[in-house]
Design an enzyme around this catalytic site. Sequence first.
Site, PDB file in Angstrom:
ATOM      1  N   GLY A  32       0.847  -1.201   0.000  1.00 62.54           N
ATOM      2  CA  GLY A  32       0.000   0.000   0.000  1.00 62.54           C
ATOM      3  C   GLY A  32       0.876   1.242   0.000  1.00 62.54           C
ATOM      4  O   GLY A  32       2.108   1.146   0.148  1.00 62.54           O
ATOM      5  N   LEU A  33       0.232   2.378  -0.137  1.00 65.92           N
ATOM      6  CA  LEU A  33       0.948   3.653  -0.204  1.00 65.92           C
ATOM      7  C   LEU A  33       1.740   3.918   1.080  1.00 65.92           C
ATOM      8  O   LEU A  33       1.439   3.340   2.125  1.00 65.92           O
ATOM      9  CB  LEU A  33      -0.058   4.799  -0.384  1.00 65.92           C
ATOM     10  CG  LEU A  33      -0.852   4.849  -1.689  1.00 65.92           C
ATOM     11  CD1 LEU A  33      -1.902   5.955  -1.608  1.00 65.92           C
ATOM     12  CD2 LEU A  33       0.080   5.069  -2.876  1.00 65.92           C
ATOM     13  N   SER A  34       2.673   4.838   0.992  1.00 64.17           N
ATOM     14  CA  SER A  34       3.386   5.294   2.179  1.00 64.17           C
ATOM     15  C   SER A  34       2.347   5.913   3.124  1.00 64.17           C
ATOM     16  O   SER A  34       1.501   6.691   2.684  1.00 64.17           O
ATOM     17  CB  SER A  34       4.424   6.338   1.775  1.00 64.17           C
ATOM     18  OG  SER A  34       5.121   6.785   2.901  1.00 64.17           O
ATOM     19  N   GLY A  35       2.360   5.531   4.380  1.00 58.35           N
ATOM     20  CA  GLY A  35       1.392   6.056   5.342  1.00 58.35           C
ATOM     21  C   GLY A  35       0.080   5.280   5.388  1.00 58.35           C
ATOM     22  O   GLY A  35      -0.815   5.611   6.162  1.00 58.35           O
ATOM     23  N   SER A  36      -0.033   4.223   4.577  1.00 57.07           N
ATOM     24  CA  SER A  36      -1.281   3.443   4.586  1.00 57.07           C
ATOM     25  C   SER A  36      -1.386   2.577   5.847  1.00 57.07           C
ATOM     26  O   SER A  36      -2.473   2.107   6.193  1.00 57.07           O
ATOM     27  CB  SER A  36      -1.408   2.584   3.317  1.00 57.07           C
ATOM     28  OG  SER A  36      -0.326   1.678   3.226  1.00 57.07           O
ATOM     29  N   GLY A  37      -0.260   2.337   6.508  1.00 58.22           N
ATOM     30  CA  GLY A  37      -0.303   1.567   7.766  1.00 58.22           C
ATOM     31  C   GLY A  37       0.440   0.242   7.733  1.00 58.22           C
ATOM     32  O   GLY A  37       0.265  -0.582   8.641  1.00 58.22           O
ATOM     33  N   LYS A  38       1.291   0.036   6.739  1.00 61.09           N
ATOM     34  CA  LYS A  38       2.000  -1.252   6.611  1.00 61.09           C
ATOM     35  C   LYS A  38       2.844  -1.563   7.857  1.00 61.09           C
ATOM     36  O   LYS A  38       2.731  -2.641   8.432  1.00 61.09           O
ATOM     37  CB  LYS A  38       2.900  -1.247   5.362  1.00 61.09           C
ATOM     38  CG  LYS A  38       2.150  -1.038   4.057  1.00 61.09           C
ATOM     39  CD  LYS A  38       3.085  -1.010   2.866  1.00 61.09           C
ATOM     40  CE  LYS A  38       4.101   0.121   2.896  1.00 61.09           C
ATOM     41  NZ  LYS A  38       3.497   1.480   2.842  1.00 61.09           N
ATOM     42  N   SER A  39       3.706  -0.633   8.231  1.00 61.10           N
ATOM     43  CA  SER A  39       4.600  -0.891   9.377  1.00 61.10           C
ATOM     44  C   SER A  39       3.795  -1.044  10.660  1.00 61.10           C
ATOM     45  O   SER A  39       4.081  -1.921  11.492  1.00 61.10           O
ATOM     46  CB  SER A  39       5.610   0.252   9.544  1.00 61.10           C
ATOM     47  OG  SER A  39       6.428   0.345   8.399  1.00 61.10           O
ATOM     48  N   SER A 106       6.026  -1.886  -2.296  1.00 55.27           N
ATOM     49  CA  SER A 106       5.970  -2.826  -3.430  1.00 55.27           C
ATOM     50  C   SER A 106       4.894  -2.409  -4.430  1.00 55.27           C
ATOM     51  O   SER A 106       3.886  -3.106  -4.575  1.00 55.27           O
ATOM     52  CB  SER A 106       5.782  -4.263  -2.951  1.00 55.27           C
ATOM     53  OG  SER A 106       4.774  -4.416  -1.984  1.00 55.27           O
TER      54      SER A 106
END
Length: 197
Positions: A32-39, A106
């Site tokens: 997902g986009l940067s800031g979408s919550g992956k980490s 990705s």
Amino acid sequence: MGKNITWHQSTVTKMDRHTLNGHKSCVLWFTGLSGSGKSTLANAVDHALFMRGIRSYVLDGDNIRHGLNRDLSFRKEDRKENIRRIGEVAKLFVDSGQIISSAFISPYLADRELVRNMFAEGEFIEIYLHCPIEVCESRDPKGLYKKARKGEIAEFTGITSPYEKPDQPEIFIETNKMTIEQSVSDILAYLKERKIL
Ligand SMILES: Nc1ncnc2c1ncn2[C@@H]1O[C@H](COP(=O)(O)OP(=O)(O)O)[C@@H](O)[C@H]1O
Ligand SMILES: [Mg+2]
């Protein structure tokens, strides 16, 4: 590949490790986009698994770019190599019997497919974190959108570089609509349903 390199079959198999651990292994591939919550979600899932005594680990984009992939840029070819190497590392972890939460933008479909194809059926679980770019930008946890808007970051996903959404992710989460707790419980439910846990 060098002609003098032969695969050495391991004595302890992945199945043996599953039996020892009491659960199967897989990769939870957050995209997902940067800031979408992956980490955030990768760590929350990892913590929830850890608290249940499950062997798990997080592979996070920024951290990997500090070490293993420090030689790579954000150009398309380098993003591809970044993801390929991470795929190979994730595969080793899955072979070691663990549940890996990977947090990488990705952005390219083809790169994610390449990684999916490294794994056996059911081992690669793509989790698409959908979140409108305006929301990601308002979160801006690392101040990157601000910099990108000022033109200080070249090839920033969603602004000056594309993000190709997954067509059929195993799990779809709208992080602007669901709480972190709900998302974690949905992911754990999926793992139970698939008999990984
Ligand atoms: N429902 C949610 N799920 C995930 N993150 C959320 C959610 N609501 C708010 N956030 C916040 O959004 C930000 C996401 O940042 P981060 O996890 O670093 O994103 P990424 O790794 O995708 O770039 C964090 O500050 C997190 O606390
Ligand atoms: Mg992150």
